[in-house]
Design a protein around this motif. Structure first.
Motif, PDB file in Angstrom:
ATOM      1  N   LYS A 259      -2.856  16.453  95.773  1.00  0.00           N
ATOM      2  CA  LYS A 259      -3.587  15.381  94.753  1.00  0.00           C
ATOM      3  C   LYS A 259      -3.126  14.104  95.231  1.00  0.00           C
ATOM      4  O   LYS A 259      -3.987  13.214  94.911  1.00  0.00           O
ATOM      5  CB  LYS A 259      -2.692  15.761  93.465  1.00  0.00           C
ATOM      6  CG  LYS A 259      -3.268  17.114  92.811  1.00  0.00           C
ATOM      7  CD  LYS A 259      -2.540  17.536  91.398  1.00  0.00           C
ATOM      8  CE  LYS A 259      -3.121  18.941  91.065  1.00  0.00           C
ATOM      9  NZ  LYS A 259      -2.465  19.178  89.708  1.00  0.00           N
ATOM     10  N   GLN A 260      -1.811  13.867  95.770  1.00  0.00           N
ATOM     11  CA  GLN A 260      -1.620  12.535  96.014  1.00  0.00           C
ATOM     12  C   GLN A 260      -2.381  11.843  97.093  1.00  0.00           C
ATOM     13  O   GLN A 260      -2.642  10.597  97.514  1.00  0.00           O
ATOM     14  CB  GLN A 260      -0.174  12.468  96.355  1.00  0.00           C
ATOM     15  CG  GLN A 260       0.856  12.792  94.922  1.00  0.00           C
ATOM     16  CD  GLN A 260       2.282  12.652  95.373  1.00  0.00           C
ATOM     17  OE1 GLN A 260       2.843  12.910  96.751  1.00  0.00           O
ATOM     18  NE2 GLN A 260       3.103  12.312  94.241  1.00  0.00           N
ATOM     19  N   SER A 261      -2.775  12.971  98.142  1.00  0.00           N
ATOM     20  CA  SER A 261      -3.481  12.267  99.345  1.00  0.00           C
ATOM     21  C   SER A 261      -5.062  11.971  99.021  1.00  0.00           C
ATOM     22  O   SER A 261      -5.736  11.478  99.887  1.00  0.00           O
ATOM     23  CB  SER A 261      -3.328  13.403 100.479  1.00  0.00           C
ATOM     24  OG  SER A 261      -4.158  14.491 100.270  1.00  0.00           O
ATOM     25  N   GLY A 262      -5.446  12.241  97.874  1.00  0.00           N
ATOM     26  CA  GLY A 262      -6.950  12.379  97.514  1.00  0.00           C
ATOM     27  C   GLY A 262      -7.922  13.482  97.830  1.00  0.00           C
ATOM     28  O   GLY A 262      -9.001  13.262  97.788  1.00  0.00           O
ATOM     29  N   GLN A 263      -7.169  14.214  98.792  1.00  0.00           N
ATOM     30  CA  GLN A 263      -8.177  15.331  99.020  1.00  0.00           C
ATOM     31  C   GLN A 263      -8.533  16.494  98.019  1.00  0.00           C
ATOM     32  O   GLN A 263      -9.687  16.838  97.957  1.00  0.00           O
ATOM     33  CB  GLN A 263      -7.314  16.286 100.155  1.00  0.00           C
ATOM     34  CG  GLN A 263      -8.023  17.234 100.695  1.00  0.00           C
ATOM     35  CD  GLN A 263      -7.379  17.976 101.996  1.00  0.00           C
ATOM     36  OE1 GLN A 263      -6.160  17.886 102.082  1.00  0.00           O
ATOM     37  NE2 GLN A 263      -8.026  19.376 102.349  1.00  0.00           N
ATOM     38  N   TYR A 264      -7.490  16.400  96.977  1.00  0.00           N
ATOM     39  CA  TYR A 264      -8.024  17.317  95.731  1.00  0.00           C
ATOM     40  C   TYR A 264      -9.048  16.623  95.265  1.00  0.00           C
ATOM     41  O   TYR A 264      -9.960  17.492  94.832  1.00  0.00           O
ATOM     42  CB  TYR A 264      -6.772  17.072  95.098  1.00  0.00           C
ATOM     43  CG  TYR A 264      -7.083  18.071  93.445  1.00  0.00           C
ATOM     44  CD1 TYR A 264      -6.625  19.184  93.344  1.00  0.00           C
ATOM     45  CD2 TYR A 264      -7.664  17.256  92.421  1.00  0.00           C
ATOM     46  CE1 TYR A 264      -6.995  20.088  92.099  1.00  0.00           C
ATOM     47  CE2 TYR A 264      -7.523  17.902  91.208  1.00  0.00           C
ATOM     48  CZ  TYR A 264      -7.386  19.323  91.129  1.00  0.00           C
ATOM     49  OH  TYR A 264      -7.625  19.958  90.076  1.00  0.00           O
ATOM     50  N   GLN A 265      -9.226  15.219  94.948  1.00  0.00           N
ATOM     51  CA  GLN A 265     -10.337  14.854  93.997  1.00  0.00           C
ATOM     52  C   GLN A 265     -11.773  15.109  95.206  1.00  0.00           C
ATOM     53  O   GLN A 265     -12.867  15.079  94.448  1.00  0.00           O
ATOM     54  CB  GLN A 265     -10.193  13.435  93.911  1.00  0.00           C
ATOM     55  CG  GLN A 265     -11.296  12.801  92.866  1.00  0.00           C
ATOM     56  CD  GLN A 265     -11.413  13.549  91.622  1.00  0.00           C
ATOM     57  OE1 GLN A 265     -10.459  13.947  91.000  1.00  0.00           O
ATOM     58  NE2 GLN A 265     -12.690  13.791  91.214  1.00  0.00           N
ATOM     59  N   GLN A 266     -11.298  14.955  96.310  1.00  0.00           N
ATOM     60  CA  GLN A 266     -12.682  15.176  97.163  1.00  0.00           C
ATOM     61  C   GLN A 266     -13.180  16.494  97.109  1.00  0.00           C
ATOM     62  O   GLN A 266     -14.314  16.830  97.177  1.00  0.00           O
ATOM     63  CB  GLN A 266     -12.232  15.014  98.718  1.00  0.00           C
ATOM     64  CG  GLN A 266     -12.053  13.566  99.052  1.00  0.00           C
ATOM     65  CD  GLN A 266     -11.470  13.290 100.447  1.00  0.00           C
ATOM     66  OE1 GLN A 266     -11.507  14.323 101.289  1.00  0.00           O
ATOM     67  NE2 GLN A 266     -11.128  11.962 100.735  1.00  0.00           N
ATOM     68  N   LEU A 267     -12.335  17.422  96.788  1.00  0.00           N
ATOM     69  CA  LEU A 267     -12.645  19.148  96.888  1.00  0.00           C
ATOM     70  C   LEU A 267     -13.558  19.047  95.587  1.00  0.00           C
ATOM     71  O   LEU A 267     -14.566  19.812  95.345  1.00  0.00           O
ATOM     72  CB  LEU A 267     -11.588  19.922  96.822  1.00  0.00           C
ATOM     73  CG  LEU A 267     -10.798  20.056  98.008  1.00  0.00           C
ATOM     74  CD1 LEU A 267      -9.647  20.898  97.919  1.00  0.00           C
ATOM     75  CD2 LEU A 267     -11.770  20.610  99.089  1.00  0.00           C
ATOM     76  N   VAL A 268     -12.605  18.524  94.213  1.00  0.00           N
ATOM     77  CA  VAL A 268     -13.350  18.464  92.959  1.00  0.00           C
ATOM     78  C   VAL A 268     -14.925  17.792  93.203  1.00  0.00           C
ATOM     79  O   VAL A 268     -15.826  18.463  92.301  1.00  0.00           O
ATOM     80  CB  VAL A 268     -12.605  17.871  91.884  1.00  0.00           C
ATOM     81  CG1 VAL A 268     -13.372  17.750  90.522  1.00  0.00           C
ATOM     82  CG2 VAL A 268     -11.144  18.654  91.589  1.00  0.00           C
ATOM     83  N   GLY A 269     -15.055  16.908  93.536  1.00  0.00           N
ATOM     84  CA  GLY A 269     -16.280  16.018  93.776  1.00  0.00           C
ATOM     85  C   GLY A 269     -17.265  17.068  94.388  1.00  0.00           C
ATOM     86  O   GLY A 269     -18.384  16.718  94.015  1.00  0.00           O
ATOM     87  N   LYS A 270     -17.116  17.770  95.285  1.00  0.00           N
ATOM     88  CA  LYS A 270     -18.130  18.977  95.733  1.00  0.00           C
ATOM     89  C   LYS A 270     -18.852  19.566  94.837  1.00  0.00           C
ATOM     90  O   LYS A 270     -19.963  20.044  94.934  1.00  0.00           O
ATOM     91  CB  LYS A 270     -17.530  19.905  96.786  1.00  0.00           C
ATOM     92  CG  LYS A 270     -16.885  19.229  98.022  1.00  0.00           C
ATOM     93  CD  LYS A 270     -16.188  20.003  98.881  1.00  0.00           C
ATOM     94  CE  LYS A 270     -17.080  21.473  99.048  1.00  0.00           C
ATOM     95  NZ  LYS A 270     -16.237  22.693  99.742  1.00  0.00           N
ATOM     96  N   TYR A 271     -18.079  19.787  93.482  1.00  0.00           N
ATOM     97  CA  TYR A 271     -18.634  20.796  92.640  1.00  0.00           C
ATOM     98  C   TYR A 271     -18.956  20.031  91.260  1.00  0.00           C
ATOM     99  O   TYR A 271     -19.333  20.851  90.181  1.00  0.00           O
ATOM    100  CB  TYR A 271     -17.589  21.805  92.103  1.00  0.00           C
ATOM    101  CG  TYR A 271     -17.373  22.671  93.427  1.00  0.00           C
ATOM    102  CD1 TYR A 271     -18.207  23.657  93.698  1.00  0.00           C
ATOM    103  CD2 TYR A 271     -16.348  22.302  94.390  1.00  0.00           C
ATOM    104  CE1 TYR A 271     -17.768  24.521  94.792  1.00  0.00           C
ATOM    105  CE2 TYR A 271     -16.006  23.194  95.333  1.00  0.00           C
ATOM    106  CZ  TYR A 271     -16.781  24.201  95.507  1.00  0.00           C
ATOM    107  OH  TYR A 271     -16.433  25.066  96.676  1.00  0.00           O
TER     108      TYR A 271
END
Length: 273
Positions: A259-271
């Motif tokens: 979550k802190q790295s920003g990767q979590y939001q990138q994954l959410v953004g795919k959907y």
């Protein structure tokens, strides 16, 4: 005897090592640097998943797909931990989980009953259930709660062993109200019951219901009702038989870093969208 023993030692040296004196100083042969050993996977977890798009589903390639799958894959890679996926409906998966045949279930709500046999991660997303009804009936149902709807003797489709929150659980525990809930093994069956007018509404996560209607081409026949249930946190559920609290702690640490790295939001953004 001494000569025989000495000869035996010499022969043994020649056969086994050649008895070549070790080079010293400038004559010493360079020692090759040892190749670093490949990182070993510290654990393997068997993960159950169901048909619940966009969070988890089996794609055309017969592989596990969805937001929940992407998140747990990213966290497991950082732990590191190998994941083996097993597909089924929620009731089947939950039974296998209780029996120790599965290590992990995704998209789970935390309840006191489940805490008897499961450990839970930190929450990793939220979900919100709402009613879906036939469009021709949308104006007939002006209810403010599921309680009002079932009290008026309307049937509501639910998935077996799903947790819909305290309100629905209390209604289901009431013997007079329980008969108004019709259980199915999966969301697609609830949708079929709704189309066949065997239920008057179905409870489904907002994003899952929207994706299901779009995939089935039913957006002109079924619509969301304004009635929604309270939003609730969602967890990864780990078997107490197979997973230690320490492993869950490592999972939580890597989830936080994701979550802190920003990767979590990138994954959410795919959907989204």
């Amino acid at each position: 005897m001494n000569n025989y023993r000495l000869l035996s030692v010499v022969v043994l040296c020649v056969v086994v090592t050649g008895c070549k004196p070790a080079a010293t100083g400038s004559q010493a042969a360079p020692v090759a640097a040892a190749e670093p050993a490949p990182a070993a996977v510290s654990c393997q977890l068997k993960v159950g998943y169901e048909s619940w798009e966009p969070y988890q589903f089996r794609g055309y390639d017969e592989q596990a797909n969805g937001l929940d799958i992407d998140i747990v894959n990213a966290v497991a890679k950082a732990m590191p931990c190998e994941l083996v996926f097993s597909y089924g409906n929620w009731q089947q998966l939950l039974n296998q989980f209780r029996q120790g045949e599965l290590d992990v279930l995704l998209g789970a709500s935390k309840t006191a009953a489940r805490e008897e046999f499961a450990l839970f991660s930190d929450p990793y997303r939220n979900e919100q259930f709402r009613l879906f009804v036939r469009k021709t009936d949308a104006d007939k149902f002006s209810f403010d709660s599921v309680a009002q709807m079932v009290a008026a003797k309307h049937k509501v489709g639910v998935v077996s062993d799903y947790y819909y929150g305290e309100q629905v659980s209390a209604l289901y525990a009431d013997e007079q109200m329980r008969g108004q809930f019709v259980e199915s093994a999966m969301s697609e069956q609830n949708l079929a019951l709704l189309l066949d007018e065997q239920v008057d509404a179905m409870l489904e996560d907002s994003f899952v219901g929207t994706a299901l209607l779009r995939r089935k081409g039913l957006t002109d026949e079924i619509s969301e009702h304004q009635l929604t249930l309270p939003e609730s946190p969602i967890y990864v559920m780990f078997s107490k038989q197979k997973v230690t609290p320490e492993q869950v702690g490592v999972f939580n640490q890597q989830l936080l870093q994701l979550k802190q790295s920003g990767q979590y939001q990138q994954l959410v953004g795919k959907y989204q969208g």
